[in-house]
Design a protein around this motif. Structure first.
Motif, short mmCIF file in Angstrom:
data_model
loop_
_atom_site.label_atom_id
_atom_site.label_comp_id
_atom_site.label_asym_id
_atom_site.label_seq_id
_atom_site.Cartn_x
_atom_site.Cartn_y
_atom_site.Cartn_z
N SER A 75 -9.38 3.43 6.25
CA SER A 75 -8.75 3.73 5.36
C SER A 75 -8.38 5.56 5.50
CB SER A 75 -8.38 4.20 3.80
OG SER A 75 -9.22 4.57 3.25
N GLY A 104 -7.35 -0.83 5.68
CA GLY A 104 -6.02 -0.51 4.79
C GLY A 104 -5.79 0.58 4.30
N ALA A 105 -4.68 0.53 3.65
CA ALA A 105 -4.43 1.67 2.78
C ALA A 105 -4.72 2.39 2.03
CB ALA A 105 -2.90 1.56 2.00
N ALA A 126 0.97 4.43 0.82
CA ALA A 126 1.59 3.64 1.43
C ALA A 126 2.61 4.80 2.20
CB ALA A 126 2.66 2.73 0.94
N PHE A 129 -0.05 5.33 5.47
CA PHE A 129 -0.83 4.13 6.06
C PHE A 129 0.99 3.70 6.94
CE2 PHE A 129 -1.75 -0.52 6.05
CZ PHE A 129 -2.89 -0.04 6.38
N ALA A 130 1.81 3.72 6.79
CA ALA A 130 2.70 3.43 7.81
C ALA A 130 3.17 4.15 9.01
CB ALA A 130 4.49 3.30 6.42
N VAL A 173 -5.28 -6.12 9.40
CA VAL A 173 -5.01 -5.37 8.44
C VAL A 173 -4.71 -6.03 6.95
CG1 VAL A 173 -2.58 -3.87 7.87
CG2 VAL A 173 -3.05 -4.57 10.60
N ALA A 175 -3.80 -5.64 3.26
CA ALA A 175 -2.46 -5.77 3.04
C ALA A 175 -1.97 -7.22 1.40
CB ALA A 175 -1.45 -5.90 3.56
N ARG A 179 5.25 -3.77 2.30
CA ARG A 179 4.76 -2.28 3.69
C ARG A 179 3.47 -3.04 3.90
NH1 ARG A 179 5.51 3.41 1.50
NH2 ARG A 179 6.30 3.88 3.67
N GLY A 180 2.71 -2.91 3.53
CA GLY A 180 1.21 -3.55 3.97
C GLY A 180 1.53 -4.96 4.93
N LEU A 183 3.11 -4.14 8.13
CA LEU A 183 2.37 -3.71 9.22
C LEU A 183 1.36 -4.64 9.36
CD1 LEU A 183 1.54 -0.29 7.40
CD2 LEU A 183 3.04 -0.34 9.75
N TRP A 191 -5.31 -10.24 9.43
CA TRP A 191 -4.84 -9.88 8.29
C TRP A 191 -5.24 -10.17 7.24
CZ3 TRP A 191 -3.73 -13.68 4.37
CH2 TRP A 191 -3.36 -12.91 2.64
#
Length: 300
Positions: A75, A104-105, A126, A129-130, A173, A175, A179-180, A183, A191
């Protein structure tokens, strides 16, 4: 639909006092991937031994030949895309192209303040992370990257020769929010979810299945929004954090039932914690190994 079994080996043992054996045994048992947590410390392990993810995975890469290796998850809490990219390219090279980056975030645990900063709000996590994921994608696919963002910068960052895996090593990723998931849809080869944390204490396995179904549907929506087929995204469940807790590891039959229910949701990979005595991840090692070697055959 085929299902893979993987494991996550927490880096709490000295390498020469049992740490290395788990990685070689994971390969012998036929696990698809062996991951480790990328934390500076974690929950009840905070006041005991805990080692770094990147050196641990490098050592594991030298010990193994077929086993995929990775983080669950890295992260932005204490990582920067520029330095992380260099570590990942090196890991991918040492392993011969066997690395997956779980990313991850981050959260509000010990990592969030270990470098002296105040914990970030969910919105700021977030936002970071973005920015983190697209920049890391560029750093792993381009020879030279310059970038100036709100949180991260790169100035002619060189990453030659790039990854062994092309165009780069895969991202898994983690999430659950919009938003996650966007991504994950845009950059993820996979995922990752642990389920709905709100159900862990008082929820039921049935409620958890419904929550996971809802998460998978939101991933499908995020993929559809950019014209991507959701079937192209692997779906990974890191077990141990649903209301089932450790019960699926109590017997082969219990695990087969658990795995079957989650395969029906579209999950393509289940990750089991390597048994740790006197912890939330305690399990009978013989049963664990039986699950590793026999469960998938019973699901065919």
């Amino acid at each position: 639909m085929s299902l893979r079994l993987s494991t996550v080996i927490l880096p709490y043992r000295r390498w020469h006092e049992g740490g290395r054996q788990a990685w070689t045994r994971a390969e012998q048992l036929g696990f698809h991937t062996a991951y480790t947590y990328d934390h500076l410390s974690w929950r009840t392990f905070r006041d005991g031994p805990w080692f770094g993810a990147v050196p641990t995975l490098t050592a594991a890469a030298a010990l193994t030949e077929r086993l995929r290796l990775g983080t669950l998850v890295t992260s932005p809490n204490f990582r920067h895309p520029v330095t992380l990219a260099k570590d990942l390219i090196t890991l991918d090279d040492v392993s011969g192209g066997r690395i997956t980056l779980g990313i991850g975030a981050g959260g509000t645990g010990f990592d969030a303040t270990a470098m002296g900063q105040e914990p970030w709000t969910p919105r700021e996590r977030a936002d970071r992370f973005a920015e983190f994921v697209p920049l890391l994608d560029r750093l792993l696919t381009e020879d030279s990257v310059s970038y100036e963002g709100d949180y991260y910068s790169a100035h002619e960052a060189r990453n030659i020769p790039g990854c062994v895996q092309r165009p780069r090593l895969p991202f898994a990723v983690a999430a659950t929010g919009p938003r996650g998931l966007a991504l994950a849809a845009g950059y993820g080869q996979a995922w990752v979810t642990t389920g709905d944390p709100r159900l862990y204490e008082n929820g039921t396995p049935e409620q958890s299945v419904q929550a996971l179904r809802g998460q998978a549907e939101k991933l499908a929506d995020a993929c559809a929004a950019i014209g991507r087929d959701v079937s192209a995204v692997e779906k990974i469940l890191l077990t141990g954090f649903t209301p089932d807790r450790g019960r699926p590891l109590e017997s082969l039959d219990a695990f087969v039932d658990f795995a079957g229910r989650h395969r029906e949701l579209g999950f393509t990979e289940l990750v089991l914690h390597w048994p740790i005595p006197d912890s939330d991840f305690a399990a009978d090692e013989k049963v664990f190994e039986k699950i590793a070697t026999e469960a998938l055959a019973q699901l065919d």
